[in-house]
Scaffold this motif. Structure first.
Motif, PDB file in Angstrom:
ATOM      1  N   GLU A 264     -13.717   6.082 -16.339  1.00 59.10           N
ATOM      2  CA  GLU A 264     -14.121   5.837 -14.946  1.00 59.10           C
ATOM      3  C   GLU A 264     -13.523   4.535 -14.419  1.00 59.10           C
ATOM      4  O   GLU A 264     -13.123   4.440 -13.261  1.00 59.10           O
ATOM      5  CB  GLU A 264     -15.653   5.763 -14.829  1.00 59.10           C
ATOM      6  N   HIS A 265     -13.473   3.502 -15.297  1.00 56.91           N
ATOM      7  CA  HIS A 265     -12.956   2.212 -14.852  1.00 56.91           C
ATOM      8  C   HIS A 265     -11.472   2.289 -14.501  1.00 56.91           C
ATOM      9  O   HIS A 265     -11.020   1.679 -13.527  1.00 56.91           O
ATOM     10  CB  HIS A 265     -13.193   1.143 -15.933  1.00 56.91           C
ATOM     11  N   LEU A 266     -10.698   3.058 -15.281  1.00 59.45           N
ATOM     12  CA  LEU A 266      -9.283   3.216 -14.964  1.00 59.45           C
ATOM     13  C   LEU A 266      -9.120   4.012 -13.669  1.00 59.45           C
ATOM     14  O   LEU A 266      -8.232   3.722 -12.860  1.00 59.45           O
ATOM     15  CB  LEU A 266      -8.546   3.913 -16.111  1.00 59.45           C
ATOM     16  N   SER A 267      -9.994   4.997 -13.447  1.00 58.43           N
ATOM     17  CA  SER A 267      -9.948   5.764 -12.199  1.00 58.43           C
ATOM     18  C   SER A 267     -10.158   4.845 -11.001  1.00 58.43           C
ATOM     19  O   SER A 267      -9.417   4.900 -10.012  1.00 58.43           O
ATOM     20  CB  SER A 267     -11.025   6.860 -12.211  1.00 58.43           C
ATOM     21  N   THR A 268     -11.151   3.975 -11.088  1.00 49.50           N
ATOM     22  CA  THR A 268     -11.422   3.036  -9.994  1.00 49.50           C
ATOM     23  C   THR A 268     -10.270   2.054  -9.817  1.00 49.50           C
ATOM     24  O   THR A 268      -9.872   1.731  -8.686  1.00 49.50           O
ATOM     25  CB  THR A 268     -12.728   2.269 -10.281  1.00 49.50           C
ATOM     26  N   PHE A 269      -9.690   1.601 -10.919  1.00 45.86           N
ATOM     27  CA  PHE A 269      -8.577   0.653 -10.851  1.00 45.86           C
ATOM     28  C   PHE A 269      -7.361   1.262 -10.152  1.00 45.86           C
ATOM     29  O   PHE A 269      -6.762   0.644  -9.260  1.00 45.86           O
ATOM     30  CB  PHE A 269      -8.209   0.205 -12.274  1.00 45.86           C
ATOM     31  N   LEU A 270      -6.979   2.488 -10.534  1.00 41.19           N
ATOM     32  CA  LEU A 270      -5.808   3.121  -9.921  1.00 41.19           C
ATOM     33  C   LEU A 270      -6.081   3.504  -8.469  1.00 41.19           C
ATOM     34  O   LEU A 270      -5.187   3.421  -7.620  1.00 41.19           O
ATOM     35  CB  LEU A 270      -5.389   4.345 -10.738  1.00 41.19           C
ATOM     36  N   LEU A 271      -7.302   3.916  -8.186  1.00 41.30           N
ATOM     37  CA  LEU A 271      -7.658   4.211  -6.801  1.00 41.30           C
ATOM     38  C   LEU A 271      -7.502   2.951  -5.948  1.00 41.30           C
ATOM     39  O   LEU A 271      -7.044   3.009  -4.794  1.00 41.30           O
ATOM     40  CB  LEU A 271      -9.089   4.731  -6.728  1.00 41.30           C
ATOM     41  N   SER A 272      -7.859   1.809  -6.521  1.00 43.43           N
ATOM     42  CA  SER A 272      -7.762   0.560  -5.760  1.00 43.43           C
ATOM     43  C   SER A 272      -6.318   0.220  -5.426  1.00 43.43           C
ATOM     44  O   SER A 272      -6.032  -0.324  -4.359  1.00 43.43           O
ATOM     45  CB  SER A 272      -8.407  -0.591  -6.546  1.00 43.43           C
ATOM     46  N   THR A 273      -5.374   0.539  -6.323  1.00 44.77           N
ATOM     47  CA  THR A 273      -3.964   0.245  -6.017  1.00 44.77           C
ATOM     48  C   THR A 273      -3.496   1.057  -4.813  1.00 44.77           C
ATOM     49  O   THR A 273      -2.764   0.554  -3.954  1.00 44.77           O
ATOM     50  CB  THR A 273      -3.063   0.550  -7.228  1.00 44.77           C
ATOM     51  N   PHE A 274      -3.909   2.314  -4.740  1.00 44.32           N
ATOM     52  CA  PHE A 274      -3.531   3.173  -3.624  1.00 44.32           C
ATOM     53  C   PHE A 274      -4.131   2.667  -2.312  1.00 44.32           C
ATOM     54  O   PHE A 274      -3.446   2.564  -1.285  1.00 44.32           O
ATOM     55  CB  PHE A 274      -4.006   4.597  -3.927  1.00 44.32           C
ATOM     56  N   ILE A 275      -5.400   2.309  -2.350  1.00 46.00           N
ATOM     57  CA  ILE A 275      -6.097   1.898  -1.124  1.00 46.00           C
ATOM     58  C   ILE A 275      -5.620   0.520  -0.663  1.00 46.00           C
ATOM     59  O   ILE A 275      -5.462   0.278   0.544  1.00 46.00           O
ATOM     60  CB  ILE A 275      -7.614   1.925  -1.359  1.00 46.00           C
ATOM     61  N   ILE A 276      -5.363  -0.390  -1.598  1.00 46.09           N
ATOM     62  CA  ILE A 276      -4.802  -1.692  -1.218  1.00 46.09           C
ATOM     63  C   ILE A 276      -3.458  -1.497  -0.526  1.00 46.09           C
ATOM     64  O   ILE A 276      -3.134  -2.174   0.462  1.00 46.09           O
ATOM     65  CB  ILE A 276      -4.659  -2.601  -2.449  1.00 46.09           C
ATOM     66  N   GLY A 277      -2.678  -0.542  -1.013  1.00 44.90           N
ATOM     67  CA  GLY A 277      -1.403  -0.241  -0.384  1.00 44.90           C
ATOM     68  C   GLY A 277      -1.572   0.192   1.064  1.00 44.90           C
ATOM     69  O   GLY A 277      -0.828  -0.253   1.951  1.00 44.90           O
ATOM     70  N   ILE A 278      -2.549   1.056   1.338  1.00 40.18           N
ATOM     71  CA  ILE A 278      -2.784   1.506   2.717  1.00 40.18           C
ATOM     72  C   ILE A 278      -3.213   0.332   3.587  1.00 40.18           C
ATOM     73  O   ILE A 278      -2.750   0.189   4.737  1.00 40.18           O
ATOM     74  CB  ILE A 278      -3.841   2.621   2.745  1.00 40.18           C
ATOM     75  N   ALA A 279      -4.105  -0.518   3.079  1.00 42.16           N
ATOM     76  CA  ALA A 279      -4.553  -1.678   3.858  1.00 42.16           C
ATOM     77  C   ALA A 279      -3.393  -2.608   4.163  1.00 42.16           C
ATOM     78  O   ALA A 279      -3.236  -3.090   5.293  1.00 42.16           O
ATOM     79  CB  ALA A 279      -5.648  -2.422   3.094  1.00 42.16           C
ATOM     80  N   LEU A 280      -2.535  -2.865   3.172  1.00 42.31           N
ATOM     81  CA  LEU A 280      -1.369  -3.719   3.402  1.00 42.31           C
ATOM     82  C   LEU A 280      -0.412  -3.079   4.408  1.00 42.31           C
ATOM     83  O   LEU A 280       0.134  -3.752   5.289  1.00 42.31           O
ATOM     84  CB  LEU A 280      -0.642  -3.971   2.076  1.00 42.31           C
ATOM     85  N   GLY A 281      -0.205  -1.777   4.274  1.00 37.73           N
ATOM     86  CA  GLY A 281       0.669  -1.082   5.209  1.00 37.73           C
ATOM     87  C   GLY A 281       0.147  -1.127   6.627  1.00 37.73           C
ATOM     88  O   GLY A 281       0.925  -1.238   7.587  1.00 37.73           O
ATOM     89  N   SER A 282      -1.177  -1.049   6.793  1.00 38.36           N
ATOM     90  CA  SER A 282      -1.766  -1.107   8.130  1.00 38.36           C
ATOM     91  C   SER A 282      -1.505  -2.452   8.788  1.00 38.36           C
ATOM     92  O   SER A 282      -1.118  -2.526   9.963  1.00 38.36           O
ATOM     93  CB  SER A 282      -3.280  -0.852   8.036  1.00 38.36           C
TER      94      SER A 282
END
Length: 626
Positions: A264-282
């Motif tokens: 579960e922790h790795l799932s949350t970690f990888l999800l965070s990389t994707f979402i941080i990318g969207i926030a930075l792109g915005s």
């Protein structure tokens, strides 16, 4: 590029900060509930109601977006009919009740009760969506709309990240995890209710006759949206992003568990990389747009989403590992490549959506804005339901999750070609943006002097062959330029001028028919409420100084009296595209790349004051400004 407005100042204003905070807490709460429920099903539930975890995840995701499809139209007309700030307060009060249902579901570990809360939270988001997007242009200045959208979207995705992390951490607490997750939902809902109390009033902009039949209202909203092809194609582009993004977000848990073999922790970690990318792109979209709606970023972002989506397939491990945690994953060959793919898909996703959201807000009729946003939400919901259906079907047919990601990335190419072929303005803006930003750094002042709506004539000195491109790139509104027919036919940039609906013109002694046709088209353009751009000198300068302004502007405003906006370009004399020391485009790189140029935009003149002599004096004064 530098702009006059500092987007960080929005976070200090009452007309934006309370809405931003309310939206942030709402998205935070949505994802604490959603992530905790999905992880409960994926890692702790086994089969639920006879369905495997992967399929049950799709059922839950579909339930969350179903209300958006069914009730967005009704939510849109209600948002246009009443004060939006007051409606937001009622919506956030309802969220507190929904959170209490979710808390009961977590405490008693009743999945059906949790699915009910998830459906109701989707209904809450359905009603809130048109309110938040329609209130932004009502509270913000025109040059703040892109920045406001960037903050809302980046804040939303940071909230998704934090909510997903918190939901994942709480649900993983041995024994009491579900109770902690339920309690967090209640606390966040109460905080959101108090935050929304400070949102300023936003009264309706027109009279709306309420239609309580959701299906006929859906049809009516879609008819309104289709009335503007560019806006409708923007909505289609946003909806496709949510197809793509919803499929990736919903499959993160199964992807990490079944493909990587992580926890579960790795799932949350990888999800965070994707979402941080969207926030930075915005936020990057706001920076690259220069405070205006820059559609040229959309095709560029499409390419990035496809390239890194395809690479994600090749970066995925062939066989899963056994219960790997974050540190172990980072030590694996190829782990950083997979993370880079996730981040960059997110970055290009942010670059893709922000201009499209700003487009539909600024180019629709203000009185219909909430209903246009609602129509967009209907399309979004339809595409997200289709995304869940696509994932359900693909899994049933034996496709792997990396293969699902690959097929979606390839479908992105077909969607892009479809949208950009119907609305060439996207590609036109991309070419303009790339040409201008490859050669120059533009510093513009006086954006506010260009009317936000209605007809006007823009006049500017003529220094080089790229003057129209620079003005196109810097204007928040499309400009139809009147230009010499020989420049209009120049290779490469001819596509830009044609798609920008430039008006070719010739001297009377050379082609009187073309001259008269040009004046007729100018009149029609102004009568339609659009901007027309002219270079009153009639030719590109050979000396770097202003040539006498000709009388064409007088003829234009005599027939169609409209405001005249003077502009002045400086810093282009001596560039590759100017005529200094001989013909233009004969001495490459004589000024180097990224040359600094300035554009000064002056206050508009009334039609009666806009004589050629007065305009020339005004443009000359603007040129001399520091």
């Amino acid at each position: 590029m530098t702009i006059e407005h500092n987007p960080f100042s929005l976070l200090k204003t009452r007309r934006f900060l309370p809405l931003f905070t309310t939206q942030f807490l709402g998205a935070f709460n949505d994802n604490v509930l959603k992530q905790a429920l999905l992880l409960l099903i994926t890692f702790q539930g086994g089969e639920v109601m006879g369905l495997s975890p992967a399929l049950m995840v799709q059922v839950a995701s579909g339930l969350f977006v179903l209300p958006m499809f069914l009730f967005s139209a009704s939510a849109g007309q209600i948002a246009d009919a009443f004060d939006k700030a007051r409606l937001i307060r009622w919506v956030k009060l309802a969220e507190v009740g929904i959170a209490l249902i979710a808390a009961a579901g977590f405490f008693f570990k009743q999945v059906p009760l949790l699915l009910t809360a998830l459906f109701l939270m989707g209904l809450h988001s359905t009603v809130f969506g048109p309110l938040k997007y329609a209130i932004l242009p009502q509270h913000l200045h025109p040059d703040e709309v892109v920045g406001g959208n960037a903050w809302v979207e980046s804040g939303t995705f940071v909230a998704i990240l934090l909510g997903s992390i918190l939901g994942g951490l709480l649900i993983a607490v041995p024994g009491t995890g579900p109770a902690w997750a339920g309690g967090a939902c209640v606390v966040l809902a109460i905080c959101g209710f108090f935050a929304c109390q400070a949102i300023p009033s936003a009264p309706p902009l027109g009279t709306v006759k309420l239609n309580w039949n959701p299906f006929t209202e859906i049809a009516q909203n879609m008819r309104i949206a289709r009335g503007n092809r560019t806006v409708f194609m923007g909505m289609m582009g946003i909806s496709w992003f949510w197809f793509y993004g919803a499929m990736m977000l919903s499959q993160f848990g199964p992807f990490v568990k079944d493909v990587i073999g992580g926890s579960e922790h790795l799932s949350t970690f990888l999800l965070s990389t994707f979402i941080i990318g969207i926030a930075l792109g915005s936020l990057l979209a706001e920076r690259a747009s220069g405070g205006k709606v820059e559609l040229g970023l959309v095709p560029l972002a499409s390419i990035g989403m496809t390239v890194f989506g395809v690479d994600l397939y090749f970066a995925s491990p062939a066989t899963p590992h056994a219960g790997i945690e974050v540190a172990g994953f980072l030590a694996l060959p190829g782990a950083w490549r997979l993370m880079a793919d996730l981040v960059l898909i997110g970055v290009f996703g942010g670059l893709y959506t922000i201009p499209l959201y700003a487009l539909i807000q600024t180019r629709c009729e203000p009185a219909y804005r909430s209903r246009i946003v609602a129509a967009n939400n209907i399309l979004n919901a339809g595409f997200m339901v289709a995304s869940a259906g696509y994932a359900f079907f693909a899994l049933h047919q034996g496709a792997t999750i990396p293969e699902m990601f690959l097929y979606a990335a390839l479908m992105n190419v077909a969607v892009a070609v479809f949208i950009y072929s119907l609305v060439p303005e996207f590609l036109q803006r991309l070419i303009v943006w790339l040409l201008v930003h490859s050669f120059y750094r533009v510093k513009a002042r006086g954006y506010q002097n260009i009317p936000a709506e209605g007809p006007a004539v823009v006049v500017c000195n003529h220094v080089s062959f790229v003057d129209p491109l620079i003005l196109m790139a810097e204007s928040r509104r499309p400009i139809r330029f009147v230009m010499d027919h020989r420049i209009f036919r120049m290779p490469i940039i001819n596509f830009v001028f044609r798609q920008g609906r430039a008006i070719p013109i010739a001297p009377a002694k050379e082609d009187p028919a073309m001259l008269e046709a040009a004046y007729e088209e100018v009149a029609k353009t102004l009568e339609a409420g659009d901007l027309v751009g002219i270079f009153p000198e009639g030719r590109i300068t050979d000396t770097g100084e202003l040539n006498p302004f000709k009388g064409g502007i007088s003829r234009i405003v005599e027939r169609t009296p409209v405001p005249i906006v003077p502009m002045a370009l400086s810093g282009l004399w001596g560039s590759f595209f100017s005529r200094k020391d001989g013909p233009a485009m004969s001495k490459p790189f004589r000024r180097g790349l990224f040359s600094k140029i300035e554009l000064h935009i002056g206050e508009a003149l009334a039609p009666g004051d806009a004589t050629p002599e007065a305009l020339q004096q005004r443009v000359a004064a603007l040129r001399s400004r520091p």
